[in-house]
Design a protein around this motif. Structure first.
Motif, mmCIF file in Angstrom:
data_model
loop_
_atom_site.group_PDB
_atom_site.id
_atom_site.type_symbol
_atom_site.label_atom_id
_atom_site.label_comp_id
_atom_site.label_asym_id
_atom_site.label_seq_id
_atom_site.Cartn_x
_atom_site.Cartn_y
_atom_site.Cartn_z
ATOM 1 N N THR A 11 0.850 -1.194 0.000
ATOM 2 C CA THR A 11 0.000 0.000 0.000
ATOM 3 C C THR A 11 0.884 1.243 0.000
ATOM 4 O O THR A 11 0.986 1.945 1.003
ATOM 5 C CB THR A 11 -0.949 -0.061 1.226
ATOM 6 N N GLY A 12 1.558 1.448 -1.133
ATOM 7 C CA GLY A 12 2.452 2.598 -1.239
ATOM 8 C C GLY A 12 1.887 3.621 -2.202
ATOM 9 O O GLY A 12 0.663 3.804 -2.293
ATOM 10 N N ALA A 13 2.802 4.280 -2.943
ATOM 11 C CA ALA A 13 2.413 5.371 -3.837
ATOM 12 C C ALA A 13 1.382 4.913 -4.866
ATOM 13 O O ALA A 13 0.388 5.593 -5.119
ATOM 14 C CB ALA A 13 3.660 5.885 -4.545
ATOM 15 N N GLY A 15 -0.094 1.428 -5.094
ATOM 16 C CA GLY A 15 -1.139 0.554 -4.542
ATOM 17 C C GLY A 15 -2.100 1.331 -3.656
ATOM 18 O O GLY A 15 -3.317 1.090 -3.676
ATOM 19 N N LEU A 32 -2.616 -4.841 2.259
ATOM 20 C CA LEU A 32 -1.476 -5.342 3.031
ATOM 21 C C LEU A 32 -0.471 -4.205 3.214
ATOM 22 O O LEU A 32 -0.104 -3.532 2.242
ATOM 23 C CB LEU A 32 -0.790 -6.501 2.304
ATOM 24 N N SER A 35 5.307 -0.892 7.166
ATOM 25 C CA SER A 35 5.605 0.069 8.244
ATOM 26 C C SER A 35 4.402 0.940 8.623
ATOM 27 O O SER A 35 4.350 1.470 9.730
ATOM 28 C CB SER A 35 6.792 0.943 7.852
ATOM 29 N N ASP A 36 3.433 1.083 7.711
ATOM 30 C CA ASP A 36 2.293 1.972 8.008
ATOM 31 C C ASP A 36 1.119 1.232 8.639
ATOM 32 O O ASP A 36 0.047 1.825 8.816
ATOM 33 C CB ASP A 36 1.795 2.633 6.707
ATOM 34 N N LEU A 78 4.057 -3.978 -4.889
ATOM 35 C CA LEU A 78 5.335 -3.818 -4.181
ATOM 36 C C LEU A 78 6.341 -3.274 -5.177
ATOM 37 O O LEU A 78 6.124 -3.348 -6.385
ATOM 38 C CB LEU A 78 5.857 -5.187 -3.733
ATOM 39 N N LEU A 103 1.003 -4.539 -11.223
ATOM 40 C CA LEU A 103 1.063 -3.121 -11.630
ATOM 41 C C LEU A 103 2.481 -2.575 -11.484
ATOM 42 O O LEU A 103 2.676 -1.417 -11.127
ATOM 43 C CB LEU A 103 0.073 -2.287 -10.796
ATOM 44 N N LEU A 129 1.606 6.974 -14.251
ATOM 45 C CA LEU A 129 1.164 7.595 -13.002
ATOM 46 C C LEU A 129 2.343 8.299 -12.351
ATOM 47 O O LEU A 129 3.468 7.797 -12.379
ATOM 48 C CB LEU A 129 0.660 6.467 -12.072
ATOM 49 N N CYS A 130 2.087 9.456 -11.772
ATOM 50 C CA CYS A 130 3.101 10.121 -10.942
ATOM 51 C C CYS A 130 2.513 10.236 -9.546
ATOM 52 O O CYS A 130 1.651 11.095 -9.294
ATOM 53 C CB CYS A 130 3.435 11.518 -11.454
ATOM 54 N N LYS A 192 6.425 0.710 -22.365
ATOM 55 C CA LYS A 192 6.588 1.418 -21.087
ATOM 56 C C LYS A 192 8.070 1.633 -20.799
ATOM 57 O O LYS A 192 8.483 2.663 -20.249
ATOM 58 C CB LYS A 192 5.904 0.623 -19.970
ATOM 59 N N TYR A 259 9.841 16.366 -12.888
ATOM 60 C CA TYR A 259 9.550 15.161 -12.110
ATOM 61 C C TYR A 259 10.834 14.464 -11.691
ATOM 62 O O TYR A 259 11.761 14.305 -12.489
ATOM 63 C CB TYR A 259 8.691 14.213 -12.979
ATOM 64 N N GLU A 274 15.113 -0.648 -8.620
ATOM 65 C CA GLU A 274 14.509 -1.709 -9.450
ATOM 66 C C GLU A 274 15.353 -1.933 -10.725
ATOM 67 O O GLU A 274 14.838 -1.924 -11.839
ATOM 68 C CB GLU A 274 13.080 -1.308 -9.830
HETATM 69 N N1 NDP Z 1 4.666 5.578 -7.926
HETATM 70 C C1 NDP Z 1 4.371 5.717 -9.213
HETATM 71 O O1 NDP Z 1 3.902 6.773 -9.646
HETATM 72 C C2 NDP Z 1 4.579 4.584 -10.157
HETATM 73 C C3 NDP Z 1 5.049 3.355 -9.734
HETATM 74 N N2 NDP Z 1 5.170 2.328 -10.641
HETATM 75 C C4 NDP Z 1 5.648 1.008 -10.205
HETATM 76 O O2 NDP Z 1 4.783 0.516 -9.188
HETATM 77 C C5 NDP Z 1 5.500 -0.353 -8.299
HETATM 78 C C6 NDP Z 1 5.284 0.141 -6.871
HETATM 79 O O3 NDP Z 1 5.913 1.395 -6.745
HETATM 80 P P1 NDP Z 1 5.515 2.494 -5.660
HETATM 81 O O4 NDP Z 1 4.112 2.358 -5.276
HETATM 82 O O5 NDP Z 1 5.985 3.791 -6.204
HETATM 83 O O6 NDP Z 1 6.445 2.050 -4.468
HETATM 84 P P2 NDP Z 1 6.252 2.338 -2.894
HETATM 85 O O7 NDP Z 1 7.563 2.057 -2.263
HETATM 86 O O8 NDP Z 1 5.630 3.678 -2.690
HETATM 87 O O9 NDP Z 1 5.188 1.250 -2.461
HETATM 88 C C7 NDP Z 1 5.488 -0.084 -2.195
HETATM 89 C C8 NDP Z 1 4.828 -0.425 -0.895
HETATM 90 O O10 NDP Z 1 5.033 -1.805 -0.638
HETATM 91 C C9 NDP Z 1 5.162 -1.940 0.760
HETATM 92 N N3 NDP Z 1 5.847 -3.189 1.132
HETATM 93 C C10 NDP Z 1 7.118 -3.566 0.899
HETATM 94 N N4 NDP Z 1 7.349 -4.780 1.407
HETATM 95 C C11 NDP Z 1 6.214 -5.185 1.991
HETATM 96 C C12 NDP Z 1 5.830 -6.330 2.707
HETATM 97 N N5 NDP Z 1 6.678 -7.324 2.938
HETATM 98 N N6 NDP Z 1 4.562 -6.400 3.179
HETATM 99 C C13 NDP Z 1 3.710 -5.397 2.965
HETATM 100 N N7 NDP Z 1 4.007 -4.273 2.290
HETATM 101 C C14 NDP Z 1 5.246 -4.171 1.813
HETATM 102 C C15 NDP Z 1 6.009 -0.755 1.170
HETATM 103 O O11 NDP Z 1 5.850 -0.553 2.570
HETATM 104 P P3 NDP Z 1 6.698 0.525 3.380
HETATM 105 O O12 NDP Z 1 5.850 1.770 3.285
HETATM 106 O O13 NDP Z 1 6.794 -0.054 4.732
HETATM 107 O O14 NDP Z 1 8.006 0.667 2.671
HETATM 108 C C16 NDP Z 1 5.416 0.345 0.293
HETATM 109 O O15 NDP Z 1 4.407 1.062 0.948
HETATM 110 C C17 NDP Z 1 6.963 -0.308 -8.771
HETATM 111 O O16 NDP Z 1 7.238 -1.398 -9.613
HETATM 112 C C18 NDP Z 1 7.036 1.007 -9.577
HETATM 113 O O17 NDP Z 1 8.048 0.999 -10.562
HETATM 114 C C19 NDP Z 1 4.793 2.455 -11.956
HETATM 115 C C20 NDP Z 1 4.335 3.658 -12.415
HETATM 116 C C21 NDP Z 1 4.242 4.814 -11.584
#
Ligand code: NDP
Ligand code: KPL
Length: 314
Positions: A11-13, A15, A32, A35-36, A78, A103, A129-130, A192, A259, A274
């Motif tokens: 659940t990052g940027a 997800g 899922l 750290s958050d 992830l 994704l 996506l940004c 891409k 950016y 990556e």
């Molecule tokens: N961000 C964007 O705009 C774009 C991203 N992408 C691609 O999307 C994918 C994800 O990137 P992005 O969202 O930016 O990355 P982030 O680091 O923001 O998100 C990944 C998330 O996964 C969580 N995570 C890592 N390990 C675990 C685990 N074991 N259990 C649960 N959660 C976990 C991290 O948690 P924690 O917060 O604790 O680190 C983090 O919040 C990458 O492949 C990227 O290249 C593609 C296009 C655009």
């Protein structure tokens, strides 16, 4: 409203943004977190977006997959550097006959997932996506959001538009997420990379933002040469990326707000890069098809050096 259950692995940027939009539209979403987890369980998710800020005060948050329900669609969001965890994370939560929706950026990820889970469909989405995670449970969506969906079959043969792709597209569209359907996933993935390989790589090596790379005649030339090399890689698999697409990516980046690429953000935060998914796999695939992508190889070697040095310092 559909009754498909969604899991968001990471659940990052990305997800956090798409998952929150799906929940806001009324879909059943399970997140899922790492750290958050504590914060999001208590306060939910905050999305700042140019399309409108919103908060989800309550979300289904989990720290362990074993506690999650089995889901119809499991979204892999992830960083690819964490994909070594997928053999633990995926099997408990994906329903038999369900969908794994990848994704992530890069190449060859579907083949790895197919080794981990059987009897599922693997669909990938290339996300324009940004978005950044700027705090606990706090996502800042800066721009864009289009997802190009394509379905994987072994050998990456083109399978056209399947019903499963259409169902996912309908769910995402209902959440206001723009979707395009691609008949040929491999072509979509190489396309891409036309963006990711030059900008992600050079942003780290040259410590530059996208506007800086576009404003300089030398780096602009380098970007363009790298894009043509990606097209040569695609061509080694019989996929044609026309020159007009390369021009489109250059124009698109010129118009983009300045950016800092996600790879540069990771580098600055001393997180693993990556490199293998975005550079190593395309290089190895092209080599297997008989061509050496020399400029990309040069970028790869430099990134490996910087990544290792950065990790050692951390
Ligand atoms: N961000 C964007 O705009 C774009 C991203 N992408 C691609 O999307 C994918 C994800 O990137 P992005 O969202 O930016 O990355 P982030 O680091 O923001 O998100 C990944 C998330 O996964 C969580 N995570 C890592 N390990 C675990 C685990 N074991 N259990 C649960 N959660 C976990 C991290 O948690 P924690 O917060 O604790 O680190 C983090 O919040 C990458 O492949 C990227 O290249 C593609 C296009 C655009
Ligand atoms: C091209 C970009 C920046 C969004 O437009 C992107 O999708 C990425 O960082 O992978």
């Amino acid at each position: 409203m559909c009754d498909r259950k969604y899991a968001i692995l990471g659940t990052g940027a990305l997800g956090g943004f798409y998952g929150a939009k799906l929940q806001k539209a009324g879909l059943d979403v399970h997140f899922l977190l790492r750290s958050d987890y504590e914060h999001v369980s208590q306060y939910g998710l905050l999305i700042e977006s140019k399309e409108g800020d919103f908060t989800l005060s309550q979300v289904n948050a989990y720290q362990y997959v074993e506690k999650m329900p089995q889901c119809d669609v499991v979204v892999v969001a992830l960083k690819t550097t964490q994909n070594y965890l997928l053999p633990e994370l995926l099997p408990p939560i994906v329903k038999d006959g369900g969908v794994v929706l990848v994704l992530q950026n890069g190449l060859g990820i579907e083949e790895e997932i197919a080794q981990i889970v059987g009897n599922v469909s693997i669909i990938s989405g290339l996300c324009f996506l940004c978005s950044n995670k700027v705090g606990q449970g706090h996502i800042r969506h800066l721009d864009y959001g289009l997802i190009t969906l394509g379905e994987y079959v072994p050998g990456y043969h083109s399978v056209g538009i399947t019903d499963r792709m259409q169902q996912i597209a309908d769910d995402f569209s209902s959440a206001g997420i723009a979707i395009e359907l691609a008949e040929d996933l491999l072509l979509a993935r190489w396309k891409k990379l036309v963006w990711n390989i030059p900008y992600n790589g050079l942003s780290v090596i040259l410590n530059a933002t996208t506007d800086e790379l576009m404003a300089d005649v030398y780096t602009c030339r380098l970007v363009e040469q790298l894009m043509f090399e990606v097209a040569a890689g695609a061509n080694s698999y019989g996929r044609n990326i026309p020159d007009s697409f390369i021009q489109k990516m250059l124009d698109y980046t010129l118009k983009m707000k300045p950016y800092r690429t996600s790879m540069k953000i990771d580098y600055d935060a001393c997180r693993p890069l990556e490199v293998e998914a975005i550079f190593g796999n395309p290089l190895r695939k092209a080599r297997a098809a008989g061509i050496n992508l020399l400029q990309i190889s040069c970028i790869y070697d430099q990134l490996k050096f910087l990544d290792t040095k950065n990790q050692r310092q951390y």
